[in-house]
Design a protein around this motif. Structure first.
Motif, short mmCIF file in Angstrom:
data_model
loop_
_atom_site.label_atom_id
_atom_site.label_comp_id
_atom_site.label_asym_id
_atom_site.label_seq_id
_atom_site.Cartn_x
_atom_site.Cartn_y
_atom_site.Cartn_z
N MET A 1 22.29 28.11 -4.64
CA MET A 1 21.01 28.47 -5.21
C MET A 1 21.25 29.16 -6.55
SD MET A 1 18.20 31.24 -3.88
CE MET A 1 17.35 30.18 -2.75
N THR A 2 20.50 28.77 -7.55
CA THR A 2 20.56 29.41 -8.86
C THR A 2 19.28 30.21 -9.05
OG1 THR A 2 21.86 27.60 -9.76
CG2 THR A 2 20.72 29.02 -11.33
N ILE A 3 19.44 31.47 -9.42
CA ILE A 3 18.28 32.34 -9.65
C ILE A 3 18.23 32.68 -11.13
CG2 ILE A 3 17.23 34.56 -9.14
CD1 ILE A 3 18.62 34.41 -6.40
N GLU A 4 17.11 32.37 -11.76
CA GLU A 4 16.91 32.70 -13.16
C GLU A 4 15.85 33.77 -13.26
OE1 GLU A 4 16.44 29.41 -15.82
OE2 GLU A 4 17.79 28.16 -14.64
N VAL A 26 15.15 47.54 -19.24
CA VAL A 26 15.54 47.07 -17.91
C VAL A 26 16.92 47.64 -17.59
CG1 VAL A 26 16.04 45.05 -16.50
CG2 VAL A 26 14.17 44.97 -18.16
N ILE A 27 17.03 48.37 -16.47
CA ILE A 27 18.32 48.93 -16.07
C ILE A 27 18.80 48.36 -14.73
CG2 ILE A 27 18.05 51.05 -17.40
CD1 ILE A 27 17.33 52.47 -14.73
N GLY A 28 17.96 47.55 -14.09
CA GLY A 28 18.37 46.93 -12.83
C GLY A 28 17.53 45.71 -12.52
N VAL A 29 18.13 44.70 -11.92
CA VAL A 29 17.44 43.48 -11.51
C VAL A 29 17.81 43.22 -10.06
CG1 VAL A 29 17.11 41.01 -11.92
CG2 VAL A 29 17.61 42.54 -13.85
N HIS A 30 16.80 43.08 -9.21
CA HIS A 30 17.02 42.86 -7.79
C HIS A 30 16.25 41.62 -7.35
CE1 HIS A 30 18.51 46.99 -7.70
NE2 HIS A 30 17.50 47.24 -8.51
N THR A 31 16.86 40.81 -6.51
CA THR A 31 16.19 39.61 -6.01
C THR A 31 16.24 39.60 -4.48
OG1 THR A 31 18.22 38.29 -6.09
CG2 THR A 31 16.80 38.24 -8.04
N THR A 32 15.18 39.03 -3.92
CA THR A 32 15.12 38.83 -2.48
C THR A 32 14.58 37.44 -2.24
OG1 THR A 32 14.66 41.17 -2.12
CG2 THR A 32 14.14 39.67 -0.31
N CYS A 33 15.27 36.67 -1.43
CA CYS A 33 14.82 35.33 -1.07
C CYS A 33 14.50 35.33 0.42
CB CYS A 33 15.88 34.30 -1.40
SG CYS A 33 15.30 32.60 -1.15
N GLU A 37 11.85 30.55 1.46
CA GLU A 37 12.33 30.32 0.10
C GLU A 37 11.43 30.93 -0.97
OE1 GLU A 37 13.62 26.33 -0.67
OE2 GLU A 37 14.66 26.20 1.24
N ASN A 38 10.60 31.89 -0.56
CA ASN A 38 9.77 32.63 -1.50
C ASN A 38 10.66 33.68 -2.17
OD1 ASN A 38 7.75 33.87 -2.91
ND2 ASN A 38 6.75 34.75 -1.13
N LEU A 39 10.87 33.57 -3.47
CA LEU A 39 11.77 34.45 -4.21
C LEU A 39 10.97 35.56 -4.87
CD1 LEU A 39 14.63 34.97 -5.39
CD2 LEU A 39 13.92 33.57 -7.33
N LYS A 40 11.42 36.79 -4.71
CA LYS A 40 10.81 37.95 -5.38
C LYS A 40 11.86 38.58 -6.29
CE LYS A 40 6.81 37.99 -3.28
NZ LYS A 40 5.59 37.69 -3.96
N ILE A 41 11.47 38.84 -7.53
CA ILE A 41 12.36 39.47 -8.50
C ILE A 41 11.75 40.82 -8.86
CG2 ILE A 41 13.40 39.30 -10.79
CD1 ILE A 41 13.14 36.21 -10.45
N PHE A 42 12.56 41.87 -8.79
CA PHE A 42 12.11 43.24 -8.99
C PHE A 42 13.01 43.88 -10.05
CE2 PHE A 42 11.92 47.77 -7.91
CZ PHE A 42 10.56 47.95 -7.69
N TYR A 43 12.39 44.60 -11.00
CA TYR A 43 13.12 45.25 -12.08
C TYR A 43 13.01 46.76 -11.98
CZ TYR A 43 12.98 40.63 -14.25
OH TYR A 43 13.12 39.29 -14.51
#
Length: 74
Positions: A1-4, A26-33, A37-43
């Motif tokens: 899986m590629t996350i952009e 931006v000091i942090g990038v967090h992802t949850t899949c 397959e619903n992807l959430k990106i949190f900064y």
């Protein structure tokens, strides 16, 4: 899986905090899949506007590249 992600660590962006637009770094990038397959990106952010209340972070849908883009989407 590629996350952009839209933003990377070190990028600047604009967010709303306590009804005011502020520029953040931006000091942090967090992802949850999730299993569906619903992807959430949190900064996570750092900012120098000390008049704004503390901000832990926001989901990607609430982060904008420019102040104008943020204000247009209110």
């Amino acid at each position: 899986m590629t996350i952009e992600t839209r933003y990377n660590v070190g990028d600047t962006a604009w967010v709303m905090v306590d009804e005011q637009a502020i520029e953040v770094a931006v000091i942090g990038v967090h992802t949850t899949c999730f299993i569906d397959e619903n992807l959430k990106i949190f900064y996570n952010f750092d900012y120098t506007d000390f008049s704004a209340p503390p901000l832990i972070g926001l989901f990607e849908k609430d982060v904008y590249a420019t102040k104008e883009e943020l204000l247009k989407n209110l």
